[in-house]
Design a protein around this motif. Sequence first.
Motif, short mmCIF file in Angstrom:
data_model
loop_
_atom_site.label_atom_id
_atom_site.label_comp_id
_atom_site.label_asym_id
_atom_site.label_seq_id
_atom_site.Cartn_x
_atom_site.Cartn_y
_atom_site.Cartn_z
N THR A 303 0.68 -1.01 -0.18
CA THR A 303 0.05 0.08 -0.09
C THR A 303 0.84 1.32 -0.11
O THR A 303 0.49 2.17 -0.57
CB THR A 303 -0.95 -0.28 1.25
OG1 THR A 303 -0.04 -0.03 2.36
CG2 THR A 303 -1.88 -1.30 1.27
N TRP A 307 0.62 4.30 -2.74
CA TRP A 307 0.55 5.59 -2.34
C TRP A 307 1.55 6.46 -3.19
O TRP A 307 1.13 7.37 -3.36
CB TRP A 307 0.76 5.54 -0.66
CG TRP A 307 0.68 6.95 -0.22
CD1 TRP A 307 -0.41 7.65 0.30
CD2 TRP A 307 1.84 7.65 0.10
NE1 TRP A 307 -0.05 8.90 0.81
CE2 TRP A 307 1.42 9.01 1.03
CE3 TRP A 307 3.34 7.44 0.27
CZ2 TRP A 307 2.39 9.80 1.37
CZ3 TRP A 307 4.16 8.55 0.57
CH2 TRP A 307 3.72 9.83 1.22
N LEU A 310 0.71 6.93 -6.98
CA LEU A 310 -0.57 7.77 -7.19
C LEU A 310 -0.35 9.31 -7.24
O LEU A 310 -0.52 9.91 -7.98
CB LEU A 310 -1.74 7.41 -6.35
CG LEU A 310 -2.31 6.05 -6.63
CD1 LEU A 310 -3.35 5.80 -5.48
CD2 LEU A 310 -3.11 5.93 -7.86
N SER A 391 -1.25 13.28 1.33
CA SER A 391 -2.36 12.91 0.57
C SER A 391 -3.40 14.22 0.44
O SER A 391 -3.79 14.56 -0.51
CB SER A 391 -3.39 11.70 0.71
OG SER A 391 -2.32 10.63 0.76
N ILE A 481 -9.26 12.20 -8.48
CA ILE A 481 -10.25 11.07 -8.05
C ILE A 481 -8.90 9.98 -7.64
O ILE A 481 -9.13 9.33 -6.59
CB ILE A 481 -10.80 10.53 -9.23
CG1 ILE A 481 -11.98 11.25 -9.35
CG2 ILE A 481 -11.35 9.09 -8.73
CD1 ILE A 481 -12.63 10.65 -10.65
N LEU A 482 -7.83 9.91 -8.42
CA LEU A 482 -6.76 9.02 -8.03
C LEU A 482 -6.07 9.56 -6.61
O LEU A 482 -5.68 8.78 -5.86
CB LEU A 482 -5.75 8.92 -9.00
CG LEU A 482 -6.18 8.44 -10.40
CD1 LEU A 482 -4.85 8.44 -11.54
CD2 LEU A 482 -6.31 7.01 -10.22
N CYS A 484 -7.68 10.85 -4.06
CA CYS A 484 -8.47 10.45 -3.18
C CYS A 484 -8.21 8.83 -2.95
O CYS A 484 -8.34 8.67 -1.71
CB CYS A 484 -9.93 10.76 -3.61
SG CYS A 484 -10.33 12.55 -3.90
N ILE A 485 -8.02 8.19 -3.77
CA ILE A 485 -7.92 6.95 -3.64
C ILE A 485 -6.29 6.53 -2.77
O ILE A 485 -6.44 5.47 -1.85
CB ILE A 485 -7.47 6.02 -5.09
CG1 ILE A 485 -8.92 5.88 -5.53
CG2 ILE A 485 -7.05 4.58 -4.75
CD1 ILE A 485 -8.60 5.49 -7.05
N SER A 486 -5.32 7.66 -2.81
CA SER A 486 -4.37 7.34 -1.75
C SER A 486 -4.55 7.59 -0.60
O SER A 486 -3.74 7.04 0.26
CB SER A 486 -3.31 8.59 -2.44
OG SER A 486 -3.65 9.70 -1.98
N PHE A 488 -6.17 5.55 0.97
CA PHE A 488 -6.45 4.24 1.57
C PHE A 488 -5.11 3.79 2.38
O PHE A 488 -5.44 3.10 3.39
CB PHE A 488 -6.62 3.30 0.32
CG PHE A 488 -6.73 2.00 0.61
CD1 PHE A 488 -7.75 1.23 1.32
CD2 PHE A 488 -5.55 1.08 0.61
CE1 PHE A 488 -7.69 -0.03 1.78
CE2 PHE A 488 -5.19 -0.23 0.89
CZ PHE A 488 -6.54 -0.65 1.47
N HIS A 489 -4.19 4.18 1.97
CA HIS A 489 -2.95 3.96 2.83
C HIS A 489 -2.73 4.45 4.02
O HIS A 489 -2.68 3.60 5.08
CB HIS A 489 -1.45 4.20 2.02
CG HIS A 489 -0.35 3.72 2.59
ND1 HIS A 489 0.07 2.60 2.92
CD2 HIS A 489 0.75 4.74 2.95
CE1 HIS A 489 1.25 2.52 3.59
NE2 HIS A 489 1.72 3.67 3.41
N TYR A 492 -5.51 2.55 6.18
CA TYR A 492 -5.32 1.03 6.43
C TYR A 492 -4.28 1.08 7.66
O TYR A 492 -4.42 0.27 8.46
CB TYR A 492 -4.72 0.51 5.17
CG TYR A 492 -4.10 -0.79 5.28
CD1 TYR A 492 -5.04 -1.78 5.40
CD2 TYR A 492 -2.62 -1.05 5.41
CE1 TYR A 492 -4.50 -3.26 5.56
CE2 TYR A 492 -2.28 -2.20 5.85
CZ TYR A 492 -3.18 -3.41 5.83
OH TYR A 492 -2.65 -4.71 6.21
#
Length: 507
Positions: A303, A307, A310, A391, A481-482, A484-486, A488-489, A492
Amino acid sequence: MVLSDASGGDVGWRKWLIAAWAFMECLLFGGLMYGWSSIVFVLKDEGIYADLCPSQSSIQSNATVPTLIVDLNSTVVIGNNTEYGITSGNSTLEQRSKECKPQDSNMTLCFTIGSALFCAGCAVLGHVSYKFGTRVTRLISFVMFIAGALLMAFINKDAPWLMFPGLSLLGMGGIPLLVTNTQVSNLFLVGSSTVVGLLCGGFDMSSAVMLIVKLAYAGGFARRDMFLIIAGLHLLTLVSTFFFLPKDFIPRAQTKAQSPDAVDETEVSVELLSDKNAINAAEESAPSKPSLRSCLCKPVFITHVIWLCLLQLRFFFFIGTLNQYLNRLFKEDAQQVSYFTNMCFTIMMGGLVTSPLAGVVYDIVRRWCQDGKSSAYREVFPAAIPQAVGSLLALLLSVLVLLPSTQVLYLTFIIMTVFRSFLFSMAAAFLSVVFPSEYFGLLYGVMIVSGGIFSFLQFAFFTWAEQYPEAPLHANILLLILVCISFFHPLYLWITCSREEKKFNVN
């Protein structure tokens, strides 16, 4: 060896000397490849690949002149629609770049190849570091850097191709200095992440060395002499190779208790292991470390790489399309575009200050978590906050570039500079803290290669952004959008480490 100490390895004041020397190495030699845009001016003015230009006779006749006039308000950027505001005789490099696309293509191709080999070389030398230790890795990088500097020195019209291996070797010879010097942070029980951030800041700022070469050339110094001086100065790295750093690795710093109830955090006891037998003997009495394969397969590493990929794509696309972005805002006003491009790169030089900032935030959070029951909470959880900040800064940058306003440009450049510092400082600091020191070079190499491969998507975004008028807006929305996905790390890390801590508290 400066760090050897038979009485227990107490480093004391010497760790500050070693850290300062490591910073000097990263600042002077680490990331020279990223100053390529400054050297392009010099090579073009000398007529390198000018024979490919349609009007080569007029260009070659003005390739070398006794007087150079430097306009400090000009733009010096590589990429599409490059503008060079440095005059030589009666012609300008701005005119040359527009008249000679084949020459520009070769310059861009050189940087593209150098960047690709930089990523691949980072992984290869990371494996060498893991197998053979610090000294062998630094000696190999020493030879590569010297060879690269000499090749850059002897580029001429008859052998313009020397710039391809020259730039590639400069890059591959520079990155091991950051990789091998990062372990110096292990000497510091308090502030190790700040040290890593400072080294990353020096690495970022090293591109200014090429700017110095360009300014020296404008002042009458020969390019060959400047690169020969750089090659000579690189001999200083041998001091650290043979006297400051061990043959293999610097293990984590351990506290030395002054009494049963107290630990003096200002005194750090470090036993430096200079050969494989000593390391194996220490490992027998110490807790077993995880295998390299298990580290590569850990979800926190995977992850973390995602991160980086992205957010690095977001950063590269902003830098690569900066000229087009400013041209849209100012409706092709060359003077305004030139001014704000200069402001952007001037503000980016503040990375020397903002890079340690990321490490400071990381160290503060680590102090807050030092009383945790689980090792995951003490070591991994602190990274969640500074990585979430990275992020968040990328998110702010992505929103600002969507605003068709010139009033936010200074804020955009500041956010971008701080974002870059958090991105690359945390990318290195996380690996340095969470995983064994011996694996850092290889793990860092895998991360850089993965990020480099993923960054090839920027060309798809570049192509997309040129297809129709609204394409840049749509491309930036997808990047938003990408980004925003970052999140996640860090999310997590927060959830898994909190769960581990709760398990210990229940037990």
